[in-house]
Design a protein around this motif. Sequence first.
Motif, PDB file in Angstrom:
ATOM      1  N   ALA A  44       8.758 -79.462  15.245  1.00 13.18           N
ATOM      2  CA  ALA A  44       9.423 -80.837  15.348  1.00 13.18           C
ATOM      3  C   ALA A  44      10.757 -80.756  14.383  1.00 13.18           C
ATOM      4  O   ALA A  44      11.567 -81.398  14.562  1.00 13.18           O
ATOM      5  CB  ALA A  44       8.475 -82.029  15.199  1.00 13.18           C
ATOM      6  N   ILE A  45      10.608 -80.105  13.245  1.00 17.00           N
ATOM      7  CA  ILE A  45      11.466 -80.081  12.173  1.00 17.00           C
ATOM      8  C   ILE A  45      12.554 -79.048  12.442  1.00 17.00           C
ATOM      9  O   ILE A  45      13.870 -79.519  12.196  1.00 17.00           O
ATOM     10  CB  ILE A  45      11.026 -79.882  11.072  1.00 17.00           C
ATOM     11  CG1 ILE A  45      10.088 -80.948  10.293  1.00 17.00           C
ATOM     12  CG2 ILE A  45      12.060 -79.578   9.978  1.00 17.00           C
ATOM     13  CD1 ILE A  45       9.166 -80.370   9.167  1.00 17.00           C
ATOM     14  N   THR A  46      12.363 -77.969  13.182  1.00 18.19           N
ATOM     15  CA  THR A  46      13.322 -77.028  13.736  1.00 18.19           C
ATOM     16  C   THR A  46      14.267 -77.558  14.528  1.00 18.19           C
ATOM     17  O   THR A  46      15.472 -77.152  14.176  1.00 18.19           O
ATOM     18  CB  THR A  46      12.781 -75.970  14.104  1.00 18.19           C
ATOM     19  OG1 THR A  46      11.943 -76.180  15.402  1.00 18.19           O
ATOM     20  CG2 THR A  46      11.714 -75.155  13.132  1.00 18.19           C
ATOM     21  N   THR A  47      14.033 -78.146  15.484  1.00 16.38           N
ATOM     22  CA  THR A  47      14.976 -78.786  16.267  1.00 16.38           C
ATOM     23  C   THR A  47      16.323 -79.566  15.891  1.00 16.38           C
ATOM     24  O   THR A  47      17.447 -78.808  15.921  1.00 16.38           O
ATOM     25  CB  THR A  47      14.401 -79.774  17.497  1.00 16.38           C
ATOM     26  OG1 THR A  47      13.190 -78.974  18.078  1.00 16.38           O
ATOM     27  CG2 THR A  47      15.199 -80.147  18.454  1.00 16.38           C
ATOM     28  N   PRO A  48      16.146 -80.714  14.970  1.00 21.52           N
ATOM     29  CA  PRO A  48      17.308 -81.280  14.242  1.00 21.52           C
ATOM     30  C   PRO A  48      18.052 -80.312  13.186  1.00 21.52           C
ATOM     31  O   PRO A  48      19.204 -80.300  13.489  1.00 21.52           O
ATOM     32  CB  PRO A  48      16.794 -82.559  13.717  1.00 21.52           C
ATOM     33  CG  PRO A  48      15.276 -82.423  13.517  1.00 21.52           C
ATOM     34  CD  PRO A  48      14.835 -81.341  14.650  1.00 21.52           C
ATOM     35  N   VAL A  49      17.210 -79.506  12.535  1.00 21.16           N
ATOM     36  CA  VAL A  49      17.807 -78.724  11.680  1.00 21.16           C
ATOM     37  C   VAL A  49      18.745 -77.614  12.378  1.00 21.16           C
ATOM     38  O   VAL A  49      19.727 -77.415  11.989  1.00 21.16           O
ATOM     39  CB  VAL A  49      16.760 -77.901  10.814  1.00 21.16           C
ATOM     40  CG1 VAL A  49      17.374 -76.781  10.022  1.00 21.16           C
ATOM     41  CG2 VAL A  49      15.923 -78.855   9.830  1.00 21.16           C
ATOM     42  N   LEU A  50      18.068 -76.920  13.537  1.00 22.35           N
ATOM     43  CA  LEU A  50      19.078 -75.842  14.083  1.00 22.35           C
ATOM     44  C   LEU A  50      20.334 -76.627  14.847  1.00 22.35           C
ATOM     45  O   LEU A  50      21.351 -76.024  14.943  1.00 22.35           O
ATOM     46  CB  LEU A  50      18.090 -75.164  15.273  1.00 22.35           C
ATOM     47  CG  LEU A  50      17.209 -74.349  14.614  1.00 22.35           C
ATOM     48  CD1 LEU A  50      16.483 -73.437  15.575  1.00 22.35           C
ATOM     49  CD2 LEU A  50      17.724 -72.995  13.589  1.00 22.35           C
ATOM     50  N   ALA A  51      19.995 -77.971  15.430  1.00 18.03           N
ATOM     51  CA  ALA A  51      20.830 -78.572  15.816  1.00 18.03           C
ATOM     52  C   ALA A  51      22.140 -78.964  14.991  1.00 18.03           C
ATOM     53  O   ALA A  51      23.490 -78.632  15.039  1.00 18.03           O
ATOM     54  CB  ALA A  51      20.695 -79.909  16.557  1.00 18.03           C
ATOM     55  N   TYR A  52      21.743 -79.378  13.606  1.00 22.51           N
ATOM     56  CA  TYR A  52      22.932 -79.518  12.572  1.00 22.51           C
ATOM     57  C   TYR A  52      23.559 -78.245  12.180  1.00 22.51           C
ATOM     58  O   TYR A  52      24.692 -78.316  12.044  1.00 22.51           O
ATOM     59  CB  TYR A  52      21.870 -80.275  11.400  1.00 22.51           C
ATOM     60  CG  TYR A  52      23.062 -80.393  10.073  1.00 22.51           C
ATOM     61  CD1 TYR A  52      23.945 -81.609  10.251  1.00 22.51           C
ATOM     62  CD2 TYR A  52      22.810 -79.634   8.982  1.00 22.51           C
ATOM     63  CE1 TYR A  52      24.671 -81.702   9.080  1.00 22.51           C
ATOM     64  CE2 TYR A  52      23.882 -79.772   7.865  1.00 22.51           C
ATOM     65  CZ  TYR A  52      24.601 -80.880   8.160  1.00 22.51           C
ATOM     66  OH  TYR A  52      25.487 -81.054   7.024  1.00 22.51           O
ATOM     67  N   ALA A  53      22.651 -77.204  11.991  1.00 21.97           N
ATOM     68  CA  ALA A  53      23.245 -75.716  11.778  1.00 21.97           C
ATOM     69  C   ALA A  53      24.381 -75.547  12.915  1.00 21.97           C
ATOM     70  O   ALA A  53      25.413 -74.988  12.563  1.00 21.97           O
ATOM     71  CB  ALA A  53      22.361 -74.791  11.479  1.00 21.97           C
ATOM     72  N   GLY A  54      24.016 -75.590  14.204  1.00 24.73           N
ATOM     73  CA  GLY A  54      24.990 -75.188  15.266  1.00 24.73           C
ATOM     74  C   GLY A  54      26.105 -76.187  15.108  1.00 24.73           C
ATOM     75  O   GLY A  54      27.290 -75.755  15.342  1.00 24.73           O
ATOM     76  N   VAL A  55      25.995 -77.443  14.812  1.00 23.27           N
ATOM     77  CA  VAL A  55      27.279 -78.443  14.676  1.00 23.27           C
ATOM     78  C   VAL A  55      28.115 -77.881  13.478  1.00 23.27           C
ATOM     79  O   VAL A  55      29.364 -77.856  13.711  1.00 23.27           O
ATOM     80  CB  VAL A  55      26.838 -79.939  14.482  1.00 23.27           C
ATOM     81  CG1 VAL A  55      28.048 -80.635  14.007  1.00 23.27           C
ATOM     82  CG2 VAL A  55      26.263 -80.308  15.728  1.00 23.27           C
ATOM     83  N   ALA A  56      27.318 -77.605  12.289  1.00 22.66           N
ATOM     84  CA  ALA A  56      28.217 -76.983  10.992  1.00 22.66           C
ATOM     85  C   ALA A  56      28.805 -75.812  11.468  1.00 22.66           C
ATOM     86  O   ALA A  56      30.110 -75.693  11.071  1.00 22.66           O
ATOM     87  CB  ALA A  56      27.134 -76.892   9.975  1.00 22.66           C
ATOM     88  N   ILE A  57      28.238 -74.896  12.301  1.00 25.44           N
ATOM     89  CA  ILE A  57      29.052 -73.594  12.592  1.00 25.44           C
ATOM     90  C   ILE A  57      30.069 -73.958  13.619  1.00 25.44           C
ATOM     91  O   ILE A  57      31.167 -73.520  13.613  1.00 25.44           O
ATOM     92  CB  ILE A  57      28.089 -72.362  13.167  1.00 25.44           C
ATOM     93  CG1 ILE A  57      26.995 -72.092  12.002  1.00 25.44           C
ATOM     94  CG2 ILE A  57      28.687 -71.453  13.753  1.00 25.44           C
ATOM     95  CD1 ILE A  57      25.846 -71.292  12.405  1.00 25.44           C
ATOM     96  N   GLY A  58      29.921 -74.617  14.690  1.00 25.64           N
ATOM     97  CA  GLY A  58      30.688 -75.274  15.630  1.00 25.64           C
ATOM     98  C   GLY A  58      32.013 -75.821  15.084  1.00 25.64           C
ATOM     99  O   GLY A  58      33.207 -75.729  15.579  1.00 25.64           O
ATOM    100  N   GLY A  59      32.046 -76.168  13.812  1.00 23.64           N
ATOM    101  CA  GLY A  59      33.319 -76.757  13.191  1.00 23.64           C
ATOM    102  C   GLY A  59      33.938 -75.817  12.638  1.00 23.64           C
ATOM    103  O   GLY A  59      35.202 -76.115  12.477  1.00 23.64           O
ATOM    104  N   SER A  60      33.713 -74.660  12.321  1.00 25.81           N
ATOM    105  CA  SER A  60      34.518 -73.801  11.973  1.00 25.81           C
ATOM    106  C   SER A  60      34.647 -72.469  13.071  1.00 25.81           C
ATOM    107  O   SER A  60      34.508 -71.558  12.577  1.00 25.81           O
ATOM    108  CB  SER A  60      33.911 -73.228  10.730  1.00 25.81           C
ATOM    109  OG  SER A  60      32.575 -72.797  10.785  1.00 25.81           O
ATOM    110  N   TRP A  61      34.782 -72.665  14.030  1.00 26.57           N
ATOM    111  CA  TRP A  61      34.757 -71.510  15.171  1.00 26.57           C
ATOM    112  C   TRP A  61      36.069 -70.448  14.718  1.00 26.57           C
ATOM    113  O   TRP A  61      36.039 -69.364  14.932  1.00 26.57           O
ATOM    114  CB  TRP A  61      34.868 -72.103  16.513  1.00 26.57           C
ATOM    115  CG  TRP A  61      33.499 -72.473  17.244  1.00 26.57           C
ATOM    116  CD1 TRP A  61      33.182 -73.624  17.272  1.00 26.57           C
ATOM    117  CD2 TRP A  61      32.351 -71.474  17.354  1.00 26.57           C
ATOM    118  NE1 TRP A  61      31.841 -73.516  18.026  1.00 26.57           N
ATOM    119  CE2 TRP A  61      31.462 -72.297  17.899  1.00 26.57           C
ATOM    120  CE3 TRP A  61      32.274 -70.353  17.236  1.00 26.57           C
ATOM    121  CZ2 TRP A  61      30.296 -71.800  18.211  1.00 26.57           C
ATOM    122  CZ3 TRP A  61      31.129 -69.654  17.658  1.00 26.57           C
ATOM    123  CH2 TRP A  61      30.011 -70.404  18.311  1.00 26.57           C
TER     124      TRP A  61
END
Length: 150
Positions: A94-111
């Motif tokens: 249950a913890i991994t879902t929001p953490v991975l989503a946050y990581a995706g957003v963080a990476i997505g901000g610097s494409w």
Amino acid sequence: MLRNIQEWSLVLVIIGIITLVGNWIGYDVLPFQALPGMIVLILISLVGLILNKLIPLQIPAIAYISFIAIIVSMPGVPGSELVVKWTTDVNILAITTPVLAYAGVAIGGSWADFAKMGWKSIVVGMCVLTGTFLGSALIAEVILRMQGII
């Protein structure tokens, strides 16, 4: 430093709320039941992040967070039974879902930065992920065989 603590706290609380909802939906653990464990995990993470900024060593924040988590959950440490009891109600998946989503957003901000690294970074990333997976599987296999579980 105070601004960093405020930002970290906000991000950790948001991740905590999403985790509680995911824990409820996916694992039938009511948010109220898992709340003490989530608060403990948030506080451990926050203290680890603060130590990372205060101590002038080049050690990743996850090392501080892991060290604190190990210490507060060790048998013999006052309150460790409660820490373990509370955090048991929070499922790790249950913890991994929001953490991975946050990581995706963080990476997505610097494409643009990611694109500058080129195709080689994708190959390296895939090798790292594959190696991590295979290494984890190998360690799990050895430990489970040693314990006679498989």
